[in-house]
Every structure is written in C-alpha cells, then in structure tokens.
Motif scaffolding. Structure first.
Motif, short mmCIF file in Angstrom:
data_model
loop_
_atom_site.label_atom_id
_atom_site.label_comp_id
_atom_site.label_asym_id
_atom_site.label_seq_id
_atom_site.Cartn_x
_atom_site.Cartn_y
_atom_site.Cartn_z
N HIS A 52 41.96 14.66 2.07
CA HIS A 52 40.66 14.07 2.36
C HIS A 52 40.05 14.63 3.64
O HIS A 52 38.86 15.00 3.69
CB HIS A 52 40.81 12.55 2.48
CG HIS A 52 39.51 11.85 2.74
ND1 HIS A 52 39.02 11.63 4.01
CD2 HIS A 52 38.58 11.31 1.89
CE1 HIS A 52 37.86 11.00 3.94
NE2 HIS A 52 37.58 10.79 2.67
N GLY B 283 38.99 18.36 2.01
CA GLY B 283 37.71 17.77 1.60
C GLY B 283 36.58 18.11 2.55
O GLY B 283 35.47 18.49 2.13
N THR C 27 33.28 20.42 1.83
CA THR C 27 31.96 19.84 2.06
C THR C 27 31.11 20.75 2.95
O THR C 27 29.91 20.97 2.70
CB THR C 27 32.09 18.45 2.71
OG1 THR C 27 32.84 17.59 1.84
CG2 THR C 27 30.72 17.83 2.94
N GLU D 42 28.26 24.33 -7.76
CA GLU D 42 28.69 23.35 -8.77
C GLU D 42 30.20 23.44 -9.00
O GLU D 42 30.88 22.42 -9.15
CB GLU D 42 27.94 23.61 -10.08
CG GLU D 42 28.15 22.52 -11.13
CD GLU D 42 27.62 21.18 -10.68
OE1 GLU D 42 28.14 20.16 -11.17
OE2 GLU D 42 26.70 21.14 -9.82
N ARG E 256 31.83 21.83 -6.07
CA ARG E 256 31.63 20.38 -6.13
C ARG E 256 32.61 19.74 -7.13
O ARG E 256 33.17 18.68 -6.85
CB ARG E 256 30.19 20.07 -6.51
CG ARG E 256 29.84 18.58 -6.43
CD ARG E 256 28.38 18.33 -6.70
NE ARG E 256 27.54 18.84 -5.61
CZ ARG E 256 26.76 19.91 -5.69
NH1 ARG E 256 26.69 20.60 -6.83
NH2 ARG E 256 26.03 20.31 -4.66
N ASN E 257 32.81 20.39 -8.26
CA ASN E 257 33.78 19.86 -9.23
C ASN E 257 35.19 19.89 -8.66
O ASN E 257 35.98 18.96 -8.86
CB ASN E 257 33.73 20.68 -10.53
CG ASN E 257 32.44 20.49 -11.28
OD1 ASN E 257 31.77 19.46 -11.14
ND2 ASN E 257 32.07 21.48 -12.09
N ASP F 5 35.54 17.01 -6.26
CA ASP F 5 35.74 15.74 -6.98
C ASP F 5 37.18 15.61 -7.47
O ASP F 5 37.77 14.52 -7.43
CB ASP F 5 34.78 15.65 -8.16
CG ASP F 5 33.33 15.50 -7.71
OD1 ASP F 5 33.12 15.09 -6.54
OD2 ASP F 5 32.43 15.80 -8.51
N GLU F 6 37.75 16.73 -7.95
CA GLU F 6 39.14 16.69 -8.43
C GLU F 6 40.10 16.42 -7.28
O GLU F 6 41.07 15.65 -7.42
CB GLU F 6 39.47 18.02 -9.11
CG GLU F 6 40.88 18.10 -9.68
CD GLU F 6 41.07 17.17 -10.86
OE1 GLU F 6 42.24 16.92 -11.23
OE2 GLU F 6 40.06 16.66 -11.42
N ARG G 127 39.44 14.74 -4.55
CA ARG G 127 39.31 13.32 -4.21
C ARG G 127 40.02 12.43 -5.21
O ARG G 127 40.62 11.42 -4.85
CB ARG G 127 37.83 12.96 -4.13
CG ARG G 127 37.14 13.55 -2.90
CD ARG G 127 35.63 13.37 -2.99
NE ARG G 127 34.98 13.86 -1.76
CZ ARG G 127 33.67 14.08 -1.65
NH1 ARG G 127 32.88 13.87 -2.71
NH2 ARG G 127 33.16 14.52 -0.52
N ARG G 128 39.96 12.81 -6.50
CA ARG G 128 40.66 12.02 -7.52
C ARG G 128 42.17 12.09 -7.31
O ARG G 128 42.87 11.07 -7.41
CB ARG G 128 40.29 12.56 -8.91
CG ARG G 128 40.90 11.75 -10.06
CD ARG G 128 40.58 12.41 -11.39
NE ARG G 128 41.19 13.73 -11.47
CZ ARG G 128 42.47 13.92 -11.79
NH1 ARG G 128 43.26 12.90 -12.06
NH2 ARG G 128 42.95 15.14 -11.86
N ARG H 126 43.12 9.90 -4.42
CA ARG H 126 43.12 8.46 -4.78
C ARG H 126 44.39 8.09 -5.52
O ARG H 126 44.92 6.99 -5.36
CB ARG H 126 41.88 8.14 -5.62
CG ARG H 126 40.59 8.08 -4.83
CD ARG H 126 39.50 7.37 -5.64
NE ARG H 126 39.27 8.02 -6.92
CZ ARG H 126 38.39 9.00 -7.11
NH1 ARG H 126 37.68 9.45 -6.09
NH2 ARG H 126 38.21 9.52 -8.32
N GLU I 44 39.51 5.25 -14.78
CA GLU I 44 39.85 6.67 -14.64
C GLU I 44 40.45 7.24 -15.92
O GLU I 44 40.22 8.40 -16.27
CB GLU I 44 40.82 6.88 -13.49
CG GLU I 44 40.22 6.70 -12.10
CD GLU I 44 41.22 6.98 -11.01
OE1 GLU I 44 42.24 7.66 -11.31
OE2 GLU I 44 41.01 6.54 -9.87
#
Length: 335
Positions: free
Chosen positions: A141, A145, A149, A175, A178-179, A182-183, A185-186, A189, A211
């Motif tokens: 993160h 991450g 960003t 894009e 960005r994908n 997202d992966e 971050r998933r 989590r 999810e």
C-alpha cells in the motif's frame, strides 16, 4: 483371595504371559502324569491321536488366554494408527491389568503433551504469518501503491501535452497501470483486511462475499445482526476460514452458487452457545481426495480458539464447511 488378585494385577506383562503359558503347560503335564496313559515304543496310533488332542487343547487354551490378555494392546494399536492431532480429544479408555493400563495411560499422556505442544507451535506460526501478511500489505500500500499512483499522475501530464497518436498510447499505458494498482490493492486487502479491524466481522464478510461474486460465481450471504462480541482472535479465524473456503470453491469446485451463513446459536441442554459459520456450494464436492494444505490450515486455526471444523459433502451435491466457535472459549493467537 482379593489380595492374590491385586498381586496378579501388579505383575508386569512379561510375567503374566509367562504364568499363562506355565499354567497351560502344567495342567497338560499333570493330565498326562496322573491319567491312565502310557506311551509305547513305537508310539501306537491311539496314543499319537491322544497326544495330538492334548497338544491342540493346549494351543487353543493358550491362544484364547493370550488374546484375552493382549486385547487392550490391540485397541491401543488401532487408536495409534488413527490419531490425528488436528482432531484432538480422542483418548483410549484405561482398561486391562497393571502393565497394559500403565501403557495406555502413558499413551494418553503423550497425546495430551503433543496436542498442547502443537497448539502452542501453531499459534506462534500463525501469529508470525499474520504479522508478515500485515507487513507485506503495508508495503504494497505505502511503497508500491504510492509509486504507481505517482506514475499515473506523471503519465496523465504527459498524455495531456503529447500529440496524437502518442497521447492515446500513453492513456492505454495509464489504464494498464491503473488495473495493476487495483489488483495490488485487492491483494493487500486479502493479506490484511482493514475492513475487519475498522468495521467488524459482519462488514468484512459482506465485502469478502462481494469480491468472490464474479466470474460466474454467486455468493449469497446470510449474517445475523445480533452477533455478540467475539474478540479479535475469533473474528480473525472466522474471516480466514471463510476466505480460504471461498478461495478453494472459486479455484477447484466448479460451483455456480455459494451460500455463506453466520449465525448465533443459543445455548441449550445439548451444548453451550456458539457462533456457527457455514459455507455451502453446489460444486463437484470433496470426494475421496485427501485434505490439502488449505483445509489443514483451517483446522489449525480452529484449534487455536477451541472451535470445531467439519468439512464434508453438502446436502444434494457440493461441499459444506461448518465452523462452530463456542462463546467465551477462544485463546489468543498471539499468546
């Protein structure tokens, strides 16, 4: 007479077997000596038949007495072959005479020690695993991450000033990144579910079900709204068992529908109050396949809080995983 029986019970296994054999031989010897029998030279057919009969009687009597005396050892051997430290609590009843009873008591004591040591070592291993997951999730993160960003922001600036078709290509790269973000971050989590710490078990399980409700798999959830306070360790075990169960279902079962139920079962004369997690799918089922590392890991987690985990076929088809957590019985994973 009672004193003699007590003395016999205190004899070791060797002496009891010796005395059993000695008794059989002595009785046979006395029968031949005191009976009206003689042995000719050469031995007559009737005499040979009589001696063979006495020998058969001796062997049968000896076998019966030995089987009776060693029956507890056979039960002990069967129990030893079926012992599973992930399913604790199975003990052999202490029966038999002195030596065998002592052996059974020693075996039960050894199981107590092994189960306690395994629980302690598993708690330490799982505590270290959770700490490592938290560290990796934090680094994903904070480090990866934030770096991605920053790359996205820089690419946006480049795309805004670049001519076509370079601008379109840069946006495609945006894009893709960005994908990937997202992966990441998933994954973070799943490694350390912040929603579990911030919003509690019910919200975490709802988020988890959402999810996995992708790619043709539908997860229906039914979570009681009056759940008591379970404590951090029990909630973490419930969440990890649900997470591992849904992961196995999505990867291996071929299921289309999964139901996730978390309910509060009040206490009764049959047992104490408990929290029950039940996950049932309509997939191929477990069949005769041996339990893998995932299920063994769930069993180890369940043992840490005194819970009972059952994995078996669901009614109709598929697999059902049921975790029962007795209220007030959990132990700390971090102990």
């Amino acid at each position: 007479m009672g004193g003699m029986m007590r003395e016999t019970q205190r004899l070791s296994l060797f002496w009891r077997i010796f005395l059993l054999n000695a008794a059989v031989v002595t009785v046979a010897f006395a029968f031949l000596m005191l009976g009206p029998f003689t042995v000719s030279a050469p031995v007559l057919l009737t005499e040979a038949a009589l001696l063979s009969g006495v020998l058969v009687v001796m062997l049968v009597a000896n076998a019966g007495l030995l089987r009776l005396g060693l029956a507890p050892l056979e039960r002990l051997a069967r129990t030893m072959s079926t012992v599973d430290l992930l399913r604790p609590g199975h003990r052999l009843a202490v029966t038999g005479r002195s030596g065998i009873a002592d052996l059974i008591r020693s075996f039960n004591t050894m199981l107590d020690r092994l189960e306690a040591e395994r629980a302690t070592s598993a708690a330490r291993a799982l505590s270290a695993q959770e700490a490592e997951r938290k560290r990796i999730a934090q680094e994903l993160h904070d480090e990866v991450g934030q770096t991605l960003t920053a790359v996205l922001l820089e690419l946006k600036r480049v795309a805004d000033h670049a001519p076509e078709p370079v601008s379109g290509e840069v946006r495609q790269v945006q894009e893709t990144i960005r994908n990937g973000l997202d992966e990441i971050r998933r994954i973070a989590r799943r490694l350390r579910p912040g929603v579990l710490e911030e919003l509690g078990l019910s919200s975490a399980l709802k988020s988890l079900a959402g999810e996995f409700s992708t790619g043709g798999l539908t997860v229906r959830r039914n979570i009681d709204g009056d759940l008591p306070d379970l404590g951090q360790d029990a909630e973490l075990v419930l969440y990890r068992v649900a997470q591992e169960s849904l992961t196995n279902t999505a990867r291996h079962s071929g299921a289309r529908q999964v139901s996730l139920c978390l309910s509060h079962v009040p206490g009764s004369a049959a047992g104490p109050a408990e929290i029950e997690l039940r996950i049932r799918d309509d997939g191929a089922g477990v069949g005769a396949a041996p339990e893998g590392a995932g299920i063994r890991g769930m069993r180890e987690r369940a043992l840490l809080i005194g819970a009972d985990l059952n994995v078996g076929p669901a009614p109709g088809r598929g697999t059902e995983i049921r975790l029962r957590v007795p209220l007030g019985g959990e132990e700390s994973i971090n102990d």
